[in-house]
Design a protein around this motif. Structure first.
Motif, PDB file in Angstrom:
ATOM      1  N   GLY A 156       0.738  -1.281  -0.018  1.00  0.00           N
ATOM      2  CA  GLY A 156      -0.138   0.011  -0.014  1.00  0.00           C
ATOM      3  C   GLY A 156       0.773   1.118  -0.087  1.00  0.00           C
ATOM      4  N   GLU A 157       0.181   2.415  -0.163  1.00  0.00           N
ATOM      5  CA  GLU A 157       0.868   3.766  -0.063  1.00  0.00           C
ATOM      6  C   GLU A 157       1.635   3.930   1.346  1.00  0.00           C
ATOM      7  N   THR A 158       2.824   3.742   1.393  1.00  0.00           N
ATOM      8  CA  THR A 158       3.499   3.668   2.999  1.00  0.00           C
ATOM      9  C   THR A 158       4.707   4.547   2.717  1.00  0.00           C
ATOM     10  N   PRO A 159       4.833   5.570   3.413  1.00  0.00           N
ATOM     11  CA  PRO A 159       6.036   6.447   3.757  1.00  0.00           C
ATOM     12  C   PRO A 159       6.877   5.754   4.290  1.00  0.00           C
ATOM     13  N   GLY A 160       8.298   5.786   4.013  1.00  0.00           N
ATOM     14  CA  GLY A 160       9.390   5.230   4.783  1.00  0.00           C
ATOM     15  C   GLY A 160      10.718   6.021   4.635  1.00  0.00           C
ATOM     16  N   ILE A 161      11.319   5.635   5.491  1.00  0.00           N
ATOM     17  CA  ILE A 161      12.735   6.176   5.682  1.00  0.00           C
ATOM     18  C   ILE A 161      13.753   5.417   6.223  1.00  0.00           C
ATOM     19  N   GLY A 162      15.106   5.420   5.907  1.00  0.00           N
ATOM     20  CA  GLY A 162      16.116   4.533   6.288  1.00  0.00           C
ATOM     21  C   GLY A 162      17.491   4.796   6.078  1.00  0.00           C
ATOM     22  N   PHE A 163      18.403   4.426   6.606  1.00  0.00           N
ATOM     23  CA  PHE A 163      19.767   4.387   6.356  1.00  0.00           C
ATOM     24  C   PHE A 163      20.467   3.127   6.639  1.00  0.00           C
ATOM     25  N   ALA A 164      21.566   2.807   5.961  1.00  0.00           N
ATOM     26  CA  ALA A 164      22.535   1.947   6.137  1.00  0.00           C
ATOM     27  C   ALA A 164      24.063   2.368   6.348  1.00  0.00           C
ATOM     28  N   ALA A 165      24.868   1.788   7.163  1.00  0.00           N
ATOM     29  CA  ALA A 165      26.097   2.128   7.439  1.00  0.00           C
ATOM     30  C   ALA A 165      26.900   0.990   7.235  1.00  0.00           C
ATOM     31  N   GLY A 166      28.039   1.080   6.791  1.00  0.00           N
ATOM     32  CA  GLY A 166      29.057  -0.059   6.419  1.00  0.00           C
ATOM     33  C   GLY A 166      29.999  -0.345   7.528  1.00  0.00           C
ATOM     34  N   ILE A 167      30.013  -1.316   8.380  1.00  0.00           N
ATOM     35  CA  ILE A 167      30.657  -1.834   9.351  1.00  0.00           C
ATOM     36  C   ILE A 167      32.189  -1.627   9.311  1.00  0.00           C
ATOM     37  N   GLU A 168      32.774  -2.366   8.149  1.00  0.00           N
ATOM     38  CA  GLU A 168      34.128  -2.179   7.833  1.00  0.00           C
ATOM     39  C   GLU A 168      34.739  -0.849   7.716  1.00  0.00           C
ATOM     40  N   ARG A 169      34.085   0.034   6.959  1.00  0.00           N
ATOM     41  CA  ARG A 169      34.485   1.414   6.925  1.00  0.00           C
ATOM     42  C   ARG A 169      34.400   2.041   8.520  1.00  0.00           C
ATOM     43  N   ILE A 170      33.422   1.781   9.295  1.00  0.00           N
ATOM     44  CA  ILE A 170      33.316   2.285  10.308  1.00  0.00           C
ATOM     45  C   ILE A 170      34.631   1.823  11.152  1.00  0.00           C
ATOM     46  N   LEU A 171      34.927   0.369  11.307  1.00  0.00           N
ATOM     47  CA  LEU A 171      35.814  -0.042  12.057  1.00  0.00           C
ATOM     48  C   LEU A 171      37.236   0.341  11.844  1.00  0.00           C
ATOM     49  N   LEU A 172      37.271   0.588  10.126  1.00  0.00           N
ATOM     50  CA  LEU A 172      38.655   1.370   9.555  1.00  0.00           C
ATOM     51  C   LEU A 172      38.855   2.715  10.313  1.00  0.00           C
ATOM     52  N   ALA A 173      37.631   3.443  10.279  1.00  0.00           N
ATOM     53  CA  ALA A 173      37.825   4.597  10.911  1.00  0.00           C
ATOM     54  C   ALA A 173      38.340   4.823  12.260  1.00  0.00           C
ATOM     55  N   CYS A 174      37.698   3.836  12.946  1.00  0.00           N
ATOM     56  CA  CYS A 174      37.876   3.702  14.469  1.00  0.00           C
ATOM     57  C   CYS A 174      39.517   3.142  14.804  1.00  0.00           C
ATOM     58  N   GLU A 175      39.862   2.204  13.881  1.00  0.00           N
ATOM     59  CA  GLU A 175      41.430   1.862  13.764  1.00  0.00           C
ATOM     60  C   GLU A 175      42.174   2.878  13.780  1.00  0.00           C
ATOM     61  N   ASN A 176      42.175   3.821  12.741  1.00  0.00           N
ATOM     62  CA  ASN A 176      42.653   4.913  12.283  1.00  0.00           C
ATOM     63  C   ASN A 176      42.896   6.277  13.144  1.00  0.00           C
ATOM     64  N   GLU A 177      41.560   6.349  13.953  1.00  0.00           N
ATOM     65  CA  GLU A 177      41.662   7.259  14.742  1.00  0.00           C
ATOM     66  C   GLU A 177      41.873   6.775  16.171  1.00  0.00           C
ATOM     67  N   LYS A 178      42.122   5.463  16.371  1.00  0.00           N
ATOM     68  CA  LYS A 178      42.359   4.884  17.732  1.00  0.00           C
ATOM     69  C   LYS A 178      41.118   5.179  18.653  1.00  0.00           C
ATOM     70  N   SER A 179      40.017   5.175  18.194  1.00  0.00           N
ATOM     71  CA  SER A 179      38.774   5.669  19.030  1.00  0.00           C
ATOM     72  C   SER A 179      38.343   5.053  20.029  1.00  0.00           C
ATOM     73  N   PHE A 180      38.825   3.744  20.278  1.00  0.00           N
ATOM     74  CA  PHE A 180      38.496   3.148  21.356  1.00  0.00           C
ATOM     75  C   PHE A 180      39.339   1.894  21.589  1.00  0.00           C
ATOM     76  N   SER A 181      39.586   1.580  22.871  1.00  0.00           N
ATOM     77  CA  SER A 181      40.447   0.265  22.832  1.00  0.00           C
ATOM     78  C   SER A 181      39.656  -0.836  24.033  1.00  0.00           C
ATOM     79  N   ILE A 182      39.950  -2.019  23.672  1.00  0.00           N
ATOM     80  CA  ILE A 182      39.201  -3.048  24.275  1.00  0.00           C
ATOM     81  C   ILE A 182      40.239  -3.887  24.949  1.00  0.00           C
ATOM     82  N   GLU A 183      39.802  -4.169  26.354  1.00  0.00           N
ATOM     83  CA  GLU A 183      41.022  -4.795  27.313  1.00  0.00           C
ATOM     84  C   GLU A 183      40.839  -6.404  26.696  1.00  0.00           C
ATOM     85  N   ASP A 184      42.176  -6.862  26.854  1.00  0.00           N
ATOM     86  CA  ASP A 184      42.291  -8.174  26.499  1.00  0.00           C
ATOM     87  C   ASP A 184      41.549  -9.018  27.446  1.00  0.00           C
TER      88      ASP A 184
END
Length: 420
Positions: free
Chosen positions: A295-323
């Motif tokens: 039926g006629e249904t409005p919608g909105i959405g988004f998608a985010a790329g996990i590999e790219r996000i983790l790459l950005a996190c890696e390059n910015e050293k944005s978080f660290s996880i304890e062993d």
RNA sequence: GUGAGCAUAGCUCAGUUGGUUAGAGCAUCUGGUUGUGGCCCAGAAGGUCGUGGGUUCGAUCCCCAUUGCUCACCCCA
């Protein structure tokens, strides 16, 4: 040696904690906004994507993993999630159960492109879809959720870009205006742009060809020709973003290649990854559900790329996880005690401790080294004089202190380890 | 699909203007402590120098092809 297929990769144990960390944040943020998870099949009828994404798009035209199965049906590995979610929405009449469906997802997608930094053939996305309302507050909500997830991951170097494509009628009349503007320049356009002039004239704004850019520089912008309703919608989105302290910039050239898009489109780009800098993208698609038979249904959405996000996190050293730490490693000092050690390990594991021991019949020294490598908080030494007296030794690996326990007193040992 | 660069030990990389047994650091293993980790010391193991062909007395090195990887273009997450 058989290797992973081009553009696919293994996520080894050492990297799993990062993925889990990201997934936990994604689920947490989505659930705070009351989005519910949906899982759809990894492959669908090819027609779904051809109709849903659009025949003229690059995704459908040259990037889909399409094959014919044994029954002769054309199958495609999902290149994105929206089409599948909308299909499920229609198939299960979700609009009848709830007026507004707020859904999120996380999982693998497939596109046969040449791999590159931040781009893979099997890649992973998380995203959200809100089906059933045209409220601009939902448009803003998508951007806010994405932004909050990035912020919680510690990402800094971000830019939110938004644009409005308006409704179909105003866009159609704008297209004519654009066509009139371009007509005299037509012969100077690149071949690719000439093709787009026919198929999807808006995407001429995407061109990076110098000459095309020069022509497009003075082109009339869609945003200047939006109708009243669209302008009002866009204004409300901007207000909501401002009120939520989301920094953004209007990018009149942000055009998405799908015909059913209406109103808001947006993208978040990072300056911390390679040339594939879009961490997420999305927009409103008020015509898609109908296009796919609902039926006629409005919608909105988004998608985010996990590999790219983790790459950005890696390059910015944005978080660290304890062993990860082991609570206890059990060492046997002499042969013949393996069964006792093994049973002790099983018991402590059932009590809730993380326990491991040697399975290679190695020397005491090698076992101790292993305990150290595993980051074990404690080592239980079994054997020797103590064991002959009915005792075991519990060693604290951080300070080297050793305590003696009766070998049958597992509760005392358990409590001693638990305390730490 | 197009272009460029790279390919030597598990990992990160040296190396040879073509010449005998190809090296280092890290990681692994053993020993220094007949029963105790981290640091240190001594030693060991680990390589068809991506693959195939060519040139040459001789190729890891030069040439050709091929495969893979990386980055970029197109486009996208």
């Amino acid at each position: 040696m058989i290797k992973a297929i081009t553009g696919t990769r293994d996520t080894l144990a050492a990297d799993i904690p990062k993925w889990n960390y990201l997934q936990a944040i994604v689920e947490s943020v989505f659930s705070k906004f009351n989005y519910k998870e949906i899982r759809t099949p990894i492959f669908e009828e090819t027609t779904l994507f051809a109709r849903g994404i659009g025949e003229a798009t690059d995704i459908v035209g040259k990037e889909m993993y399409t094959f014919v199965d044994r029954s002769g049906e054309s199958i495609t590995l999902r290149p994105e999630m929206t089409a599948g979610v909308v299909r499920a929405f229609i198939e299960h009449s979700l609009d009848k159960k709830q007026n507004l469906n707020k859904l999120f997802y996380i999982g693998p997608m497939f596109r046969q492109e040449r791999p590159q930094a931040g781009r893979f053939r099997q890649f992973h996305q998380f995203g959200a879809e809100a089906l059933g309302s045209n409220d601009p507050l939902l448009d803003a909500e998508m951007i806010i959720m994405a932004y909050d997830i990035f912020a919680r991951l510690g990402l800094k170097n971000l830019l939110v870009k938004i644009n409005s494509l308006g409704v179909t009628s105003s866009r159609e009349s704008y297209k004519n205006i654009l066509r009139n503007y371009l007509e005299p320049h037509f012969e100077k356009l690149t071949t690719e742009s000439k093709k787009r002039f026919e198929t999807n004239i808006l995407r001429l704004f995407d061109s990076k060809e110098e000459n095309d850019c020069k022509i497009m520089e003075n082109a009339p912008l869609l945003i200047e020709y939006l109708d009243e309703e669209s302008l009002e919608h866009f204004e409300k989105v901007k207000q909501a973003l401002l009120a939520s302290h989301i920094p953004f910039e209007i990018d009149a050239r942000l055009v998405r290649g799908l015909d059913y898009y209406t109103h808001t489109t947006f993208e978040v780009v990072s300056g911390s990854v390679g040339s594939q800098s879009a961490l997420c993208g999305g927009g409103r698609y008020n015509l898609l559900v109908k296009e796919l038979g609902g039926g006629e249904t409005p919608g909105i959405g988004f998608a985010a790329g996990i590999e790219r996000i983790l790459l950005a996190c890696e390059n910015e050293k944005s978080f660290s996880i304890e062993d990860e730490k082991l609570d206890l490693f059990i060492v046997t000092i002499e042969k013949g005690l393996e069964n006792f050690a093994y049973q002790t390990a099983v018991n402590f594991r059932r009590k809730g401790l993380t326990v491991d021991l040697d399975y290679l019949r190695r020397s005491v020294k090698a076992q101790m080294r292993e305990a150290n490598r595993m980051n074990s908080k404690y080592v239980l030494l079994i054997g020797g004089d103590e064991f002959a007296r009915g005792e075991v030794v519990l060693k604290n690996m951080s300070n080297g202190e050793q305590k003696i326990f009766s070998k049958n007193d597992s509760e005392e040992i358990f409590l001693s380890i638990k305390e730490n």
